[in-house]
Design a protein around this motif. Structure first.
Motif, PDB file in Angstrom:
ATOM      1  N   LYS A  43      -2.690  22.981 -16.439  1.00  0.00           N
ATOM      2  CA  LYS A  43      -3.954  23.723 -16.466  1.00  0.00           C
ATOM      3  C   LYS A  43      -4.832  23.341 -15.281  1.00  0.00           C
ATOM      4  N   GLU A  44      -5.806  24.217 -15.034  1.00  0.00           N
ATOM      5  CA  GLU A  44      -6.769  23.949 -13.978  1.00  0.00           C
ATOM      6  C   GLU A  44      -7.713  22.814 -14.394  1.00  0.00           C
ATOM      7  N   ARG A  45      -8.229  22.124 -13.396  1.00  0.00           N
ATOM      8  CA  ARG A  45      -9.258  21.118 -13.674  1.00  0.00           C
ATOM      9  C   ARG A  45     -10.524  21.838 -14.130  1.00  0.00           C
ATOM     10  N   GLU A  46     -11.102  21.392 -15.251  1.00  0.00           N
ATOM     11  CA  GLU A  46     -12.262  22.087 -15.801  1.00  0.00           C
ATOM     12  C   GLU A  46     -13.459  21.154 -15.943  1.00  0.00           C
ATOM     13  N   LEU A  47     -14.611  21.746 -15.740  1.00  0.00           N
ATOM     14  CA  LEU A  47     -15.855  20.996 -15.854  1.00  0.00           C
ATOM     15  C   LEU A  47     -16.165  20.700 -17.313  1.00  0.00           C
ATOM     16  N   ILE A  48     -16.668  19.485 -17.545  1.00  0.00           N
ATOM     17  CA  ILE A  48     -17.107  19.103 -18.889  1.00  0.00           C
ATOM     18  C   ILE A  48     -18.630  19.030 -18.930  1.00  0.00           C
ATOM     19  N   GLY A  56     -31.977  13.017 -14.203  1.00  0.00           N
ATOM     20  CA  GLY A  56     -31.341  12.808 -15.493  1.00  0.00           C
ATOM     21  C   GLY A  56     -31.055  14.087 -16.254  1.00  0.00           C
ATOM     22  N   ILE A  57     -31.305  15.222 -15.644  1.00  0.00           N
ATOM     23  CA  ILE A  57     -31.049  16.500 -16.306  1.00  0.00           C
ATOM     24  C   ILE A  57     -29.544  16.689 -16.480  1.00  0.00           C
ATOM     25  N   THR A  58     -29.159  17.103 -17.687  1.00  0.00           N
ATOM     26  CA  THR A  58     -27.743  17.248 -18.013  1.00  0.00           C
ATOM     27  C   THR A  58     -27.363  18.705 -18.270  1.00  0.00           C
ATOM     28  N   HIS A  59     -26.099  18.962 -18.107  1.00  0.00           N
ATOM     29  CA  HIS A  59     -25.532  20.271 -18.408  1.00  0.00           C
ATOM     30  C   HIS A  59     -24.195  20.040 -19.090  1.00  0.00           C
ATOM     31  N   TYR A  60     -23.896  20.851 -20.114  1.00  0.00           N
ATOM     32  CA  TYR A  60     -22.625  20.749 -20.811  1.00  0.00           C
ATOM     33  C   TYR A  60     -21.943  22.112 -20.867  1.00  0.00           C
ATOM     34  N   GLU A  61     -20.636  22.103 -20.721  1.00  0.00           N
ATOM     35  CA  GLU A  61     -19.868  23.305 -20.957  1.00  0.00           C
ATOM     36  C   GLU A  61     -19.762  23.522 -22.467  1.00  0.00           C
ATOM     37  N   ASP A  62     -19.639  24.785 -22.869  1.00  0.00           N
ATOM     38  CA  ASP A  62     -19.684  25.129 -24.287  1.00  0.00           C
ATOM     39  C   ASP A  62     -18.630  24.396 -25.113  1.00  0.00           C
ATOM     40  N   HIS A  63     -17.461  24.167 -24.531  1.00  0.00           N
ATOM     41  CA  HIS A  63     -16.371  23.621 -25.325  1.00  0.00           C
ATOM     42  C   HIS A  63     -16.566  22.155 -25.709  1.00  0.00           C
ATOM     43  N   LYS A  65     -20.063  20.897 -26.134  1.00  0.00           N
ATOM     44  CA  LYS A  65     -21.427  20.734 -26.637  1.00  0.00           C
ATOM     45  C   LYS A  65     -21.413  20.199 -28.052  1.00  0.00           C
ATOM     46  N   GLY A  66     -22.254  19.199 -28.279  1.00  0.00           N
ATOM     47  CA  GLY A  66     -22.366  18.614 -29.602  1.00  0.00           C
ATOM     48  C   GLY A  66     -21.381  17.487 -29.869  1.00  0.00           C
ATOM     49  N   ARG A  67     -20.363  17.344 -29.028  1.00  0.00           N
ATOM     50  CA  ARG A  67     -19.383  16.278 -29.216  1.00  0.00           C
ATOM     51  C   ARG A  67     -19.429  15.250 -28.098  1.00  0.00           C
ATOM     52  N   PHE A  68     -19.711  15.692 -26.876  1.00  0.00           N
ATOM     53  CA  PHE A  68     -19.709  14.794 -25.718  1.00  0.00           C
ATOM     54  C   PHE A  68     -21.134  14.597 -25.205  1.00  0.00           C
ATOM     55  N   THR A  69     -21.411  13.403 -24.695  1.00  0.00           N
ATOM     56  CA  THR A  69     -22.717  13.104 -24.122  1.00  0.00           C
ATOM     57  C   THR A  69     -22.530  12.390 -22.790  1.00  0.00           C
ATOM     58  N   ILE A  70     -23.147  12.935 -21.763  1.00  0.00           N
ATOM     59  CA  ILE A  70     -23.114  12.293 -20.446  1.00  0.00           C
ATOM     60  C   ILE A  70     -24.413  11.541 -20.230  1.00  0.00           C
ATOM     61  N   ILE A  79     -22.088   6.261 -14.451  1.00  0.00           N
ATOM     62  CA  ILE A  79     -22.282   7.306 -15.442  1.00  0.00           C
ATOM     63  C   ILE A  79     -21.252   7.096 -16.541  1.00  0.00           C
ATOM     64  N   SER A  80     -21.567   7.613 -17.704  1.00  0.00           N
ATOM     65  CA  SER A  80     -20.681   7.464 -18.841  1.00  0.00           C
ATOM     66  C   SER A  80     -20.490   8.802 -19.532  1.00  0.00           C
ATOM     67  N   LEU A  81     -19.418   8.894 -20.276  1.00  0.00           N
ATOM     68  CA  LEU A  81     -19.152  10.061 -21.095  1.00  0.00           C
ATOM     69  C   LEU A  81     -18.757   9.563 -22.479  1.00  0.00           C
ATOM     70  N   GLN A  82     -19.647   9.742 -23.425  1.00  0.00           N
ATOM     71  CA  GLN A  82     -19.356   9.396 -24.813  1.00  0.00           C
ATOM     72  C   GLN A  82     -18.706  10.601 -25.465  1.00  0.00           C
ATOM     73  N   MET A  83     -17.509  10.404 -25.996  1.00  0.00           N
ATOM     74  CA  MET A  83     -16.754  11.507 -26.591  1.00  0.00           C
ATOM     75  C   MET A  83     -16.521  11.211 -28.061  1.00  0.00           C
TER      76      MET A  83
END
Length: 123
Positions: A43-48, A56-63, A65-70, A79-83
């Protein structure tokens, strides 16, 4: 040049959690947007998610949202990614990226990459 080093990948069961970290060095990050991407086999590399270092402004892809936190730690230049609530379809190599001023879903435009860290979710 920005050097990025990811850590924290591994194997967990579905429903579990992982926290990825990305340590940055080489340049002041005040003009950068940092982000996490992932790439599953075939698969293609996809943005999370992205985070603007200066605000500190964040953006999340829909897939994710609600599960991951940057998040970012300015003192440690990381930087961290809590999954949370991980699913088998989250299995991929996760990459940290850095770009000046902006970051889009087009991974080809990202200026600097880390080496990636493998995340595997078992069902």
């Amino acid at each position: 040049q920005v050097l990025l080093v990811e850590s924290g990948g591994g194997l967990v069961q579905a429903g579990g959690s992982l926290r990825l970290s990305c340590a940055a060095s080489g340049r002041t990050l005040s003009s950068y947007v940092m982000g996490w991407f992932r790439q599953a086999p075939g698969k293609e590399r996809e943005l999370i998610a992205t985070i603007t270092w200066s605000t500190g402004i964040t953006h999340y892809e829909d897939h994710v949202k609600g599960r991951f936190t940057i998040s970012r730690d300015s003192a440690k230049n990381t930087i961290s990614l809590q999954m949370n609530n991980l699913k088998p379809e989250d299995t991929a190599v996760y990459y940290c990226g850095a770009s000046v001023d902006t970051m889009t879903t087009n991974w080809r435009t990202v200026h600097f990459w880390g080496q990636g860290t493998q995340v595997a979710i078992s069902s």
